[in-house]
Design a protein around this motif. Structure first.
Motif, PDB file in Angstrom:
ATOM      1  N   LEU A   1      -5.932  -6.120  -5.566  1.00 47.02           N
ATOM      2  CA  LEU A   1      -4.651  -5.632  -6.080  1.00 47.02           C
ATOM      3  C   LEU A   1      -4.092  -4.520  -5.200  1.00 47.02           C
ATOM      4  CD1 LEU A   1      -5.146  -5.648  -9.948  1.00 47.02           C
ATOM      5  CD2 LEU A   1      -4.053  -7.350  -8.497  1.00 47.02           C
ATOM      6  N   VAL A   2      -4.959  -3.653  -4.698  1.00 47.30           N
ATOM      7  CA  VAL A   2      -4.526  -2.578  -3.795  1.00 47.30           C
ATOM      8  C   VAL A   2      -3.870  -3.180  -2.564  1.00 47.30           C
ATOM      9  CG1 VAL A   2      -5.386  -0.799  -2.212  1.00 47.30           C
ATOM     10  CG2 VAL A   2      -6.147  -0.821  -4.582  1.00 47.30           C
ATOM     11  N   LYS A   3      -4.498  -4.203  -1.993  1.00 46.57           N
ATOM     12  CA  LYS A   3      -3.979  -4.831  -0.766  1.00 46.57           C
ATOM     13  C   LYS A   3      -2.652  -5.555  -1.029  1.00 46.57           C
ATOM     14  CE  LYS A   3      -5.234  -8.030   2.905  1.00 46.57           C
ATOM     15  NZ  LYS A   3      -6.232  -8.978   3.412  1.00 46.57           N
ATOM     16  N   VAL A   4      -2.615  -6.355  -2.076  1.00 42.87           N
ATOM     17  CA  VAL A   4      -1.414  -7.144  -2.380  1.00 42.87           C
ATOM     18  C   VAL A   4      -0.217  -6.250  -2.696  1.00 42.87           C
ATOM     19  CG1 VAL A   4      -0.404  -8.713  -4.096  1.00 42.87           C
ATOM     20  CG2 VAL A   4      -2.626  -9.220  -3.111  1.00 42.87           C
ATOM     21  N   ASN A   5      -0.470  -5.124  -3.387  1.00 41.12           N
ATOM     22  CA  ASN A   5       0.620  -4.257  -3.844  1.00 41.12           C
ATOM     23  C   ASN A   5       0.832  -3.034  -2.957  1.00 41.12           C
ATOM     24  OD1 ASN A   5       1.545  -5.389  -6.594  1.00 41.12           O
ATOM     25  ND2 ASN A   5      -0.674  -5.572  -6.610  1.00 41.12           N
ATOM     26  N   HIS A   6       0.074  -2.946  -1.866  1.00 39.52           N
ATOM     27  CA  HIS A   6       0.210  -1.828  -0.914  1.00 39.52           C
ATOM     28  C   HIS A   6       0.094  -0.487  -1.636  1.00 39.52           C
ATOM     29  CE1 HIS A   6       1.457  -4.948   1.838  1.00 39.52           C
ATOM     30  NE2 HIS A   6       2.382  -5.310   0.986  1.00 39.52           N
ATOM     31  N   ILE A   7      -0.936  -0.357  -2.469  1.00 41.71           N
ATOM     32  CA  ILE A   7      -1.156   0.852  -3.258  1.00 41.71           C
ATOM     33  C   ILE A   7      -1.998   1.823  -2.435  1.00 41.71           C
ATOM     34  CG2 ILE A   7      -2.271   1.776  -5.329  1.00 41.71           C
ATOM     35  CD1 ILE A   7      -1.536  -0.889  -6.704  1.00 41.71           C
ATOM     36  N   THR A   8      -1.525   3.052  -2.306  1.00 46.58           N
ATOM     37  CA  THR A   8      -2.258   4.037  -1.512  1.00 46.58           C
ATOM     38  C   THR A   8      -3.313   4.771  -2.336  1.00 46.58           C
ATOM     39  OG1 THR A   8      -0.524   5.670  -1.939  1.00 46.58           O
ATOM     40  CG2 THR A   8      -0.369   4.429   0.113  1.00 46.58           C
ATOM     41  N   ASN A   9      -3.085   4.934  -3.640  1.00 50.44           N
ATOM     42  CA  ASN A   9      -4.061   5.607  -4.504  1.00 50.44           C
ATOM     43  C   ASN A   9      -4.347   4.697  -5.697  1.00 50.44           C
ATOM     44  OD1 ASN A   9      -5.566   7.205  -6.184  1.00 50.44           O
ATOM     45  ND2 ASN A   9      -4.177   8.949  -6.160  1.00 50.44           N
ATOM     46  N   PRO A  10      -5.463   3.964  -5.674  1.00 51.36           N
ATOM     47  CA  PRO A  10      -5.760   3.025  -6.760  1.00 51.36           C
ATOM     48  C   PRO A  10      -6.028   3.702  -8.097  1.00 51.36           C
ATOM     49  CG  PRO A  10      -7.580   3.128  -5.202  1.00 51.36           C
ATOM     50  CD  PRO A  10      -6.464   3.936  -4.618  1.00 51.36           C
ATOM     51  N   ASP A  11      -6.218   5.018  -8.090  1.00 59.54           N
ATOM     52  CA  ASP A  11      -6.445   5.742  -9.341  1.00 59.54           C
ATOM     53  C   ASP A  11      -5.147   6.193  -9.998  1.00 59.54           C
ATOM     54  OD1 ASP A  11      -9.223   5.549  -9.071  1.00 59.54           O
ATOM     55  OD2 ASP A  11      -9.282   7.313  -7.771  1.00 59.54           O
ATOM     56  N   LEU A  12      -4.010   5.844  -9.377  1.00 63.66           N
ATOM     57  CA  LEU A  12      -2.733   6.339  -9.881  1.00 63.66           C
ATOM     58  C   LEU A  12      -1.713   5.203  -9.971  1.00 63.66           C
ATOM     59  CD1 LEU A  12      -1.226   8.884 -10.734  1.00 63.66           C
ATOM     60  CD2 LEU A  12      -0.579   9.226  -8.354  1.00 63.66           C
ATOM     61  N   ILE A  13      -1.519   4.706 -11.196  1.00 64.52           N
ATOM     62  CA  ILE A  13      -0.462   3.736 -11.470  1.00 64.52           C
ATOM     63  C   ILE A  13       0.336   4.274 -12.648  1.00 64.52           C
ATOM     64  CG2 ILE A  13      -1.649   1.730 -10.510  1.00 64.52           C
ATOM     65  CD1 ILE A  13      -2.449   0.927 -13.339  1.00 64.52           C
ATOM     66  N   TYR A  14       1.564   3.772 -12.812  1.00 64.49           N
ATOM     67  CA  TYR A  14       2.479   4.342 -13.797  1.00 64.49           C
ATOM     68  C   TYR A  14       2.945   3.286 -14.794  1.00 64.49           C
ATOM     69  CZ  TYR A  14       2.719   7.950 -10.237  1.00 64.49           C
ATOM     70  OH  TYR A  14       2.390   8.912  -9.331  1.00 64.49           O
ATOM     71  N   PRO A  15       3.150   3.669 -16.060  1.00 64.36           N
ATOM     72  CA  PRO A  15       3.741   2.736 -17.023  1.00 64.36           C
ATOM     73  C   PRO A  15       5.081   2.227 -16.506  1.00 64.36           C
ATOM     74  CG  PRO A  15       2.900   4.678 -18.156  1.00 64.36           C
ATOM     75  CD  PRO A  15       2.820   4.965 -16.676  1.00 64.36           C
ATOM     76  N   GLY A  16       5.290   0.920 -16.631  1.00 61.97           N
ATOM     77  CA  GLY A  16       6.515   0.289 -16.144  1.00 61.97           C
ATOM     78  C   GLY A  16       6.383  -0.261 -14.739  1.00 61.97           C
ATOM     79  N   GLN A  17       5.355   0.157 -14.003  1.00 64.08           N
ATOM     80  CA  GLN A  17       5.135  -0.347 -12.644  1.00 64.08           C
ATOM     81  C   GLN A  17       4.743  -1.814 -12.719  1.00 64.08           C
ATOM     82  OE1 GLN A  17       2.183   1.959 -10.577  1.00 64.08           O
ATOM     83  NE2 GLN A  17       2.178   0.655  -8.773  1.00 64.08           N
ATOM     84  N   VAL A  18       5.272  -2.642 -11.820  1.00 64.52           N
ATOM     85  CA  VAL A  18       4.954  -4.064 -11.789  1.00 64.52           C
ATOM     86  C   VAL A  18       3.848  -4.283 -10.759  1.00 64.52           C
ATOM     87  CG1 VAL A  18       5.820  -6.376 -11.307  1.00 64.52           C
ATOM     88  CG2 VAL A  18       7.256  -4.746 -12.533  1.00 64.52           C
ATOM     89  N   ILE A  19       2.767  -4.903 -11.196  1.00 64.31           N
ATOM     90  CA  ILE A  19       1.636  -5.209 -10.325  1.00 64.31           C
ATOM     91  C   ILE A  19       1.641  -6.710 -10.062  1.00 64.31           C
ATOM     92  CG2 ILE A  19      -0.886  -5.191 -10.104  1.00 64.31           C
ATOM     93  CD1 ILE A  19       0.309  -2.388 -10.178  1.00 64.31           C
ATOM     94  N   ASN A  20       1.742  -7.081  -8.782  1.00 55.99           N
ATOM     95  CA  ASN A  20       1.667  -8.484  -8.389  1.00 55.99           C
ATOM     96  C   ASN A  20       0.211  -8.896  -8.346  1.00 55.99           C
ATOM     97  OD1 ASN A  20       4.480  -8.852  -7.960  1.00 55.99           O
ATOM     98  ND2 ASN A  20       4.287  -7.692  -6.071  1.00 55.99           N
ATOM     99  N   LEU A  21      -0.085 -10.060  -8.916  1.00 53.92           N
ATOM    100  CA  LEU A  21      -1.460 -10.539  -8.957  1.00 53.92           C
ATOM    101  C   LEU A  21      -1.791 -11.429  -7.774  1.00 53.92           C
ATOM    102  CD1 LEU A  21      -1.665 -11.329 -12.762  1.00 53.92           C
ATOM    103  CD2 LEU A  21      -2.373  -9.260 -11.571  1.00 53.92           C
ATOM    104  N   SER A  22      -0.780 -11.857  -7.020  1.00 52.27           N
ATOM    105  CA  SER A  22      -1.032 -12.662  -5.826  1.00 52.27           C
ATOM    106  C   SER A  22      -0.036 -12.283  -4.753  1.00 52.27           C
ATOM    107  CB  SER A  22      -0.930 -14.149  -6.142  1.00 52.27           C
ATOM    108  OG  SER A  22       0.409 -14.515  -6.381  1.00 52.27           O
TER     109      SER A  22
END
Length: 195
Positions: free
Chosen positions: A62-83
């Protein structure tokens, strides 16, 4: 990747009253529904690791697909792509509808085949989720004396930062320093009713 209604109208307008028009329309609706299932909107209390576990993925995927820099920090309303097909470029209007549906369907199938998590990572995520469920029912605000949050950590470990991101980070550090893995922490919990 989704074909818009205007793109579909342009393409199917070339074939008025044809069976192709009806077939392409139903394929577009089905494919659109499949793509919408490939995304998750973050709710309060969600963690990236739990979203990954719920969809048989690893946090790293998920970190790679969504280009997330801090996997410990996500926000309500954020859309996470599963693929990774969600991050692709939009379909061009001048492409053939039939080839677009086939190409995207093939890309989705091959992506699904390449996102099978390793057993070790899956076991770690399952053990972490199990501990959270048994410690606090997954609540970031659960309290029990000097223990707080999803993993019932000593308040001193959290150093005044009770945020979900800090709880996740602190729990990971605690488990890896004390047990080496979430699986071993769960084994300890099963033997002693605490970790």
């Amino acid at each position: 990747m989704q074909v818009s209604a205007s793109q579909l109208a342009t393409i199917t307008g070339l074939f008025p009253n044809s069976a192709l028009k009806k077939d392409l329309s139903s394929q577009q609706v089905a494919f659109s529904q499949q793509l919408n299932q490939a995304q998750v909107t973050v709710k309060a209390g969600d963690t990236l690791s739990q979203i990954a576990a719920d969809h048989n993925l690893t946090t790293e995927q998920l970190v790679k697909v969504n280009h997330i820099t801090n996997p410990d920090l996500i926000y309500p309303g954020q859309v996470i792509n599963l693929s990774s097909s969600q991050a692709s470029t939009p379909v061009q209007a001048n492409q053939s509808q039939a080839s677009t549906v086939t190409t995207v369907a093939n890309a989705t199938t091959s992506q699904a085949n390449s996102t099978v998590p390793s057993l070790a990572s899956q076991a770690e995520e399952e053990a972490r989720a199990w501990i959270a469920a048994h410690e606090s029912s997954g609540s970031y605000t659960a309290k029990n004396g000097k223990y707080y949050g999803k993993y019932q950590l000593d308040l001193a470990y959290l150093k005044g930062d009770l945020s979900p991101a800090n709880q996740e980070k602190t729990a990971n550090n605690y488990v890896h320093n004390r047990y080496g893995s979430w699986v071993k922490a769960k084994e300890h919990w099963l033997s002693h009713n605490w970790y």
